[in-house]
Design an enzyme around this catalytic site. Structure first.
Site, mmCIF file in Angstrom:
data_model
loop_
_atom_site.group_PDB
_atom_site.id
_atom_site.type_symbol
_atom_site.label_atom_id
_atom_site.label_comp_id
_atom_site.label_asym_id
_atom_site.label_seq_id
_atom_site.Cartn_x
_atom_site.Cartn_y
_atom_site.Cartn_z
ATOM 1 N N HIS A 193 0.930 -1.505 -0.225
ATOM 2 C CA HIS A 193 0.010 0.079 0.361
ATOM 3 C C HIS A 193 0.793 0.642 0.205
ATOM 4 C CE1 HIS A 193 -3.052 -2.560 1.040
ATOM 5 N NE2 HIS A 193 -3.939 -1.886 0.266
ATOM 6 N N ASP A 459 -4.701 -8.188 -4.395
ATOM 7 C CA ASP A 459 -4.768 -9.218 -3.172
ATOM 8 C C ASP A 459 -4.894 -11.001 -4.287
ATOM 9 O OD1 ASP A 459 -4.755 -8.105 -0.523
ATOM 10 O OD2 ASP A 459 -6.120 -6.939 -0.704
ATOM 11 N N CYS A 506 -10.344 -3.533 -10.475
ATOM 12 C CA CYS A 506 -9.279 -1.978 -9.853
ATOM 13 C C CYS A 506 -8.038 -2.442 -9.265
ATOM 14 C CB CYS A 506 -10.345 -1.563 -8.794
ATOM 15 S SG CYS A 506 -10.514 -2.386 -7.307
#
Ligand code: PEP
Ligand code: MG
Length: 583
Positions: A193, A459, A506
């Site tokens: 992230h 993920d 996304c």
């Protein structure tokens, strides 16, 4: 003059920048290159002598307590530290650096001890371990010089390139874009992230460089190439000139792509693609709009938590959502509920029970455990739904029970609002992220209970291939081109299409033009990408036909390995771009 040093890391946020280094070592000290006024030399030398004396006392204290516990053999380690600290040559160099070169004592300590450590590090035998002892002494001296004061990243007030051992996502989120030209870290993986936030903030970044901080000091010139994943220390004039040209060329290209802003993302055979933006902060909406987006496809709301010292209230949530919704003027805004946990933690400490945080209490699991927090957020999202086209998205759903529970909480919050006469959209679309193999395998069930899906490839890659997205050691295995990932993607898009449910991708994959043709060929009609990627992805959409893309997807799906797929997709993109250049 030290030679130029080219370091290869992982490119995570595009852009090239040339600037001055600000070095944050693993303890977070900032050691800029500063000079001492001639009149202050004596005072600064005294400060240095005090720090040396205090460091010696610390070492003696440690020696004595180890001696009492374990005996003289272990205590001897500290005698060696003392001998190094008091080494005449070292002391003379430190004093001379301050007196003759007018270096700030902190800078003198950092530069000199790191040079010593480097000599040990380069030895190819067990003595090289001594480098750690020297770093220990350096840290202790710096702690004493700085009086334990850790200047935070927030205090940066002039343009710098931050070089750090590691940066957490929340530290990254708090970087001041006006001054931080770029950053590079020793740790970090391609899907972390920290990387995503860097891209959102449009700060060029390279991670996973391995140990390099010993080779650089604050204030030295650095080139950071976020396109190639390169960091260049002590660059020569020729290299600087080359990169200046590159910065200029990138500016020209951006201006060219700017012309696409008001044109639709439509393929040559007339298929309209929805190109939406991913944001972490409301301020990023402007960047998406100015590049001509069709909406916000992913709003990562957890950054509201990560950038605040206290738990956000319903009004904090609402204010942030209203800012986004109003700016989008009726275009869709997909608000994802909190995806906290794993690497997105507010503190850096991991509790005993969370030894495996990626598989632990994160995302929707955490929200369902902390219902008051979840309800607060849902109230704010629902209130914002009265003001525009708001859609809610649940992250990391892995069982049908979680999805149903989340929907139940949502229904309950709706009843509450209705009872109090508060406006909201009762038909607000509800979607789920598809981020685990379990969600893909069971998607034919899930799909009946949602209004849309959004595939989170960051993920999905991590969980399919069992590769930590933030770990540089396994970064080579973290690959969107892996045939296993492609098959799961195909299945997700097929199931959604058959059910007539809109699907979006996304994850970072959809923001890379290398994958655009593949994704369109797999049937994807909505891509949600970081703002910076919108113009390029739009250009590719406008240069291809879906029919051709299908052929590319079919061929990729027949391949056995990620390497083969990657080479194939690269070649397809190269052909496309060279055809454009010729045209
Ligand atoms: C993803 O996993 O692909 C995703 C978009 O979510 P995040 O990167 O925030 O985990
Ligand atoms: Mg995710």
């Amino acid at each position: 003059m030290r030679p130029m040093l080219k370091l290869q890391g992982i490119a995570v946020s595009a852009g090239v920048t040339i600037g001055e280094a600000l070095v944050l070592d693993s303890e977070g000290f900032r050691i800029p290159r500063r000079f001492v006024e001639r009149s202050a030399v004596d005072t600064e030398l005294k400060r240095l002598a005090n720090a040396v004396a205090e460091t010696a006392r610390e070492i003696e204290r440690n020696r004595d307590s180890i001696h009492a516990e374990l005996g003289g053999q272990y205590a001897a380690i500290f005698d060696a530290h003392l001998a190094m600290l008091h080494d005449e040559r070292l002391q003379a160099e430190l004093v001379s650096a301050v007196r003759d070169r007018n270096w700030w004592p902190e800078y003198a300590v950092s530069r000199t001890l790191r040079r010593y450590a480097k000599v040990f590090q380069n030895l190819d035998n067990h003595i090289s371990q001594r480098a750690h002892d020297i770093y220990d002494i350096e840290k202790s001296l710096l702690r004493n010089l700085l009086g334990q004061r850790r200047e935070t990243l927030a205090a940066i007030s002039q343009p710098v390139i931050v070089l750090a051992h590691n940066l957490t996502p929340s530290e990254t989120a708090n970087l001041d874009r006006r001054f931080v030209q770029g950053f590079a870290t020793e740790l970090g993986g391609p899907g972390s992230h920290t990387a995503i936030v860097a891209e959102g903030l449009e700060i060029p970044a390279v991670v996973g460089l391995g140990p390099f901080l010993a080779d650089v000091s604050g204030g030295e010139p650095v080139i950071l190439d976020g396109n190639q994943g390169l960091v260049i220390l002590q660059p020569d004039e020729e290299t600087i000139a080359h990169y200046r040209l590159e910065v200029e060329a990138a500016r020209t290209e951006a201006v060219k792509l700017d012309r696409l802003r008001d044109l639709p993302a439509e393929t040559l055979d007339g298929v309209r693609v929805q190109l939406t933006g991913n944001i972490e902060f409301p301020s990023e909406v402007e960047q998406c709009l100015s590049r001509g987006c069709d909406g916000i496809g992913l709003y990562r709301t957890e950054f509201l938590y990560l950038t605040s010292r206290r738990e956000p209230t319903e009004e904090d949530h609402f204010a942030a959502y209203v800012e986004v919704v109003q700016a989008m003027l009726g275009k869709p805004v997909v608000i994802r509920t909190l995806d906290l946990g794993a690497d997105k933690m507010r503190t850096e400490t991991t509790s005993e029970e969370e030894r495996n945080p990626c598989l632990g209490l994160r995302s929707i699991r955490l929200s369902l455990r902390q219902l008051p927090m979840f309800r607060t957020q849902l109230r704010a999202i629902l209130r914002a739904s009265a003001l525009g086209d708001v859609r809610v998205l649940f992250p990391l759903v892995s069982t049908i029970v979680e999805l149903r529970q989340a929907r139940m909480v949502l229904a309950d919050v709706m009843e509450d609002l209705a009872e109090h006469g508060i406006a909201f959209n009762r038909s607000m679309p509800v979607g789920m992220m598809v981020e685990t193999p379990a969600a893909v395998v069971l998607l034919d069930k899930f799909i009946k209970e949602v209004d849309f899906i959004s595939v989170g490839t960051n993920d999905l890659i991590q969980y399919t291939l069992a590769v930590d997205r933030g770990n540089k050691e396994v970064a080579g295995l973290y690959n969107a081109c892996d045939p296993a990932v492609l098959r799961l993607l195909r299945r997700s898009l097929d199931v959604a299409r058959e059910a007539g449910v809109p699907a979006n991708v996304c994850g970072q994959m959809s923001g890379s033009v290398m994958y655009t043709q593949l994704l369109l060929g797999l049937g994807l009609r909505q891509l949600s990408v970081p703002a910076i990627a919108i113009p390029e992805v739009k250009q590719v959409c406008r240069s291809v036909s879906v029919a051709e893309c299908r052929g590319i997807a079919e061929r990729a799906l027949e391949m056995d390995g990620a390497g083969e797929v990657k080479a194939f997709l690269r070649e397809q993109l190269r052909r496309l771009l060279s055809a454009q250049t010729v045209a």
